[in-house]
Structure formats: C-alpha cells, structure tokens
Design a protein around this motif. Structure first.
Motif, mmCIF file in Angstrom:
data_model
loop_
_atom_site.group_PDB
_atom_site.id
_atom_site.type_symbol
_atom_site.label_atom_id
_atom_site.label_comp_id
_atom_site.label_asym_id
_atom_site.label_seq_id
_atom_site.Cartn_x
_atom_site.Cartn_y
_atom_site.Cartn_z
ATOM 1 N N LEU A 113 33.223 16.644 -19.180
ATOM 2 C CA LEU A 113 32.140 17.280 -19.942
ATOM 3 C C LEU A 113 32.103 18.792 -19.721
ATOM 4 N N LEU A 114 32.391 19.242 -18.512
ATOM 5 C CA LEU A 114 32.451 20.676 -18.258
ATOM 6 C C LEU A 114 33.523 21.327 -19.134
ATOM 7 N N ARG A 115 34.669 20.698 -19.224
ATOM 8 C CA ARG A 115 35.755 21.258 -20.041
ATOM 9 C C ARG A 115 35.422 21.196 -21.530
ATOM 10 N N ARG A 116 34.838 20.099 -21.973
ATOM 11 C CA ARG A 116 34.465 19.957 -23.384
ATOM 12 C C ARG A 116 33.403 21.004 -23.756
ATOM 13 N N GLY A 117 32.392 21.151 -22.884
ATOM 14 C CA GLY A 117 31.361 22.155 -23.149
ATOM 15 C C GLY A 117 31.932 23.560 -23.163
ATOM 16 N N ALA A 118 32.824 23.855 -22.223
ATOM 17 C CA ALA A 118 33.450 25.176 -22.170
ATOM 18 C C ALA A 118 34.232 25.453 -23.448
ATOM 19 N N GLY A 119 34.900 24.442 -23.973
ATOM 20 C CA GLY A 119 35.635 24.607 -25.222
ATOM 21 C C GLY A 119 34.726 24.963 -26.384
ATOM 22 N N ARG A 120 33.591 24.303 -26.446
ATOM 23 C CA ARG A 120 32.634 24.606 -27.518
ATOM 24 C C ARG A 120 32.061 26.009 -27.362
ATOM 25 N N ALA A 137 32.209 34.224 -21.523
ATOM 26 C CA ALA A 137 33.396 34.261 -20.656
ATOM 27 C C ALA A 137 33.060 33.785 -19.253
ATOM 28 N N GLY A 138 31.922 34.206 -18.717
ATOM 29 C CA GLY A 138 31.515 33.782 -17.378
ATOM 30 C C GLY A 138 31.285 32.279 -17.296
ATOM 31 N N LEU A 139 30.651 31.700 -18.326
ATOM 32 C CA LEU A 139 30.403 30.251 -18.320
ATOM 33 C C LEU A 139 31.696 29.458 -18.447
ATOM 34 N N VAL A 140 32.595 29.929 -19.277
ATOM 35 C CA VAL A 140 33.880 29.237 -19.427
ATOM 36 C C VAL A 140 34.632 29.253 -18.099
ATOM 37 N N ALA A 141 34.631 30.403 -17.413
ATOM 38 C CA ALA A 141 35.295 30.496 -16.104
ATOM 39 C C ALA A 141 34.602 29.605 -15.080
ATOM 40 N N TRP A 142 33.270 29.627 -15.055
ATOM 41 C CA TRP A 142 32.501 28.774 -14.127
ATOM 42 C C TRP A 142 32.828 27.305 -14.349
ATOM 43 N N ALA A 143 32.809 26.871 -15.602
ATOM 44 C CA ALA A 143 33.057 25.457 -15.909
ATOM 45 C C ALA A 143 34.468 25.045 -15.498
ATOM 46 N N ALA A 162 33.751 18.721 -1.571
ATOM 47 C CA ALA A 162 32.406 18.146 -1.518
ATOM 48 C C ALA A 162 31.819 18.083 -2.925
ATOM 49 N N LEU A 163 30.969 17.109 -3.146
ATOM 50 C CA LEU A 163 30.265 17.040 -4.417
ATOM 51 C C LEU A 163 29.398 18.278 -4.562
ATOM 52 N N PRO A 164 29.285 18.782 -5.786
ATOM 53 C CA PRO A 164 28.473 19.990 -5.959
ATOM 54 C C PRO A 164 26.990 19.707 -5.786
ATOM 55 N N ASP A 165 26.309 20.696 -5.257
ATOM 56 C CA ASP A 165 24.848 20.689 -5.202
ATOM 57 C C ASP A 165 24.409 21.338 -6.507
ATOM 58 N N ALA A 166 23.643 20.607 -7.317
ATOM 59 C CA ALA A 166 23.288 21.109 -8.642
ATOM 60 C C ALA A 166 22.648 22.492 -8.581
ATOM 61 N N ALA A 167 21.746 22.717 -7.625
ATOM 62 C CA ALA A 167 21.089 24.023 -7.525
ATOM 63 C C ALA A 167 22.082 25.088 -7.058
ATOM 64 N N GLY A 168 22.917 24.739 -6.094
ATOM 65 C CA GLY A 168 23.889 25.696 -5.568
ATOM 66 C C GLY A 168 25.001 26.021 -6.540
ATOM 67 N N GLU A 169 25.252 25.154 -7.488
ATOM 68 C CA GLU A 169 26.323 25.346 -8.467
ATOM 69 C C GLU A 169 25.814 25.878 -9.799
ATOM 70 N N ALA A 170 24.533 26.157 -9.903
ATOM 71 C CA ALA A 170 23.962 26.576 -11.176
ATOM 72 C C ALA A 170 24.675 27.832 -11.709
ATOM 73 N N PRO A 171 25.122 27.778 -12.955
ATOM 74 C CA PRO A 171 25.746 28.954 -13.531
ATOM 75 C C PRO A 171 24.690 29.986 -13.919
ATOM 76 N N ARG A 172 25.104 31.229 -14.040
ATOM 77 C CA ARG A 172 24.240 32.286 -14.579
ATOM 78 C C ARG A 172 24.522 32.331 -16.070
ATOM 79 N N LEU A 173 23.583 31.893 -16.871
ATOM 80 C CA LEU A 173 23.783 31.796 -18.310
ATOM 81 C C LEU A 173 24.005 33.162 -18.956
#
Length: 176
Positions: A113-120, A137-143, A162-173
């Motif tokens: 889903l990260l890759r599919r979203g990045a593609g869109r 560009a930043g979101l595509v790189a993050w994903a 390690a599995l990501p921590d959702a808060a710690g992995e939050a992208p900067r939109l």
C-alpha cells in the motif's frame, strides 16, 4: 452510531437508516476492540473540508500515531473533492493505510500500500496537479524508505527490522 441505531437481528451493527456500521470501539490503529472497551474516538464520516484543512487534520492524526484515522480524513477528501484531485487524495489515503498495516504487523500489505500510494501521489510531481502544499517528492521518498525497511525480498520481514511505530514514522505531509 446514534442512540436510535443498534444491533440488528442478524447481529450486525446498523445505523439509523439500517446500513451496516461497525460500532465496536477501535484502538489508535483502527483495530476493533471488544464491545464495552475504551477505544479511540472515531472520525466522523462524510466531513467536507477545505484541502488545507484536510492536510492539517491528517497531519495531526498522523503525529498522534493514528494513521487509520488520517486515512478516513483523506477518504472524505477524495469522495467530496473534484475528480481531478481523486488520485492525490486516494494516494495519501493509501500511504496512511500502508503505515497502519505496517504498524499492525502486516508488513507485506503495508509495503504494497505504501508503494501504491506513492505511485498515485508521484503523478502530482512536477506540476501534475494541485498539491495544496503536500511535499510530493518527500512523501514518495518516505514511503519507499519505509516499505523497503519493513519488507525484505520474497515478502518476508527481516528479523532485524522492527515494526514501525505509527507516531514515530509519521511523514511530514508538507515537508514543514
């Protein structure tokens, strides 16, 4: 769900119009909890927001470790916004759901889903459409980076990752 709605004869939660709606409480990653458990407040459905407000609210939820809820904000935007922006909002929603799945332990689905979203979202790079300040560009790189970390070749998670921590992995939109 309103006070008038409830469990139907088929055991399913229903809203006042009789549509199936899951009323179980949910945790911050959107996982259902047992009835009666303390859950996280759900996002109201069908809220029409200005694009900048959508981005701000989604960022707030991502920063709070609630990417499932951020996905619902983006979903409202793609359902209520202009057709020409649908791919942007759907892509952002998929990024949030990808983070949700990865944080829940579904690393293969999360990476997909990260890759599919990045593609869109990438379709909006270089003037491909209005982005409302979203750092495409930043979101595509993050994903891509997160997907690569949580998924090893062959679809298996690397034991050292390690599995990501959702808060710690939050992208900067917006990159700000």
């Amino acid at each position: 769900m309103s006070a008038d709605a409830g469990r139907a004869g088929d055991g399913r939660d229903r809203d006042t119009e009789g549509r199936a709606r899951n009323a179980r409480p949910r945790d911050g990653l959107g996982r259902p909890l047992p009835y009666g458990a303390e859950g996280v407040a759900r996002q109201p459905e069908g809220v029409v927001r200005a694009p900048a407000e959508t981005v701000r609210e989604a960022q707030r939820l991502l920063d709070a470790g609630m990417p499932f809820h951020a996905h619902e904000v983006f979903e409202d935007a793609w359902k209520s916004g202009p057709e020409g922006e649908r791919e942007l909002w759907q892509g952002l929603a998929q990024l949030a759901v990808g983070l949700t799945h990865a944080a829940r332990g579904n690393t293969t689905g999360g990476a997909r889903l990260l890759r599919r979203g990045a593609g869109r979202v990438a379709a909006y790079a270089d003037g491909g459409g209005e982005t409302y300040g979203v750092d495409v560009a930043g979101l595509v790189a993050w994903a891509g980076g997160l997907a690569g970390r949580v998924e090893a070749p062959g679809g298996e998670r690397e034991p050292a990752v390690a599995l990501p921590d959702a808060a710690g992995e939050a992208p900067r939109l917006t990159g700000a």
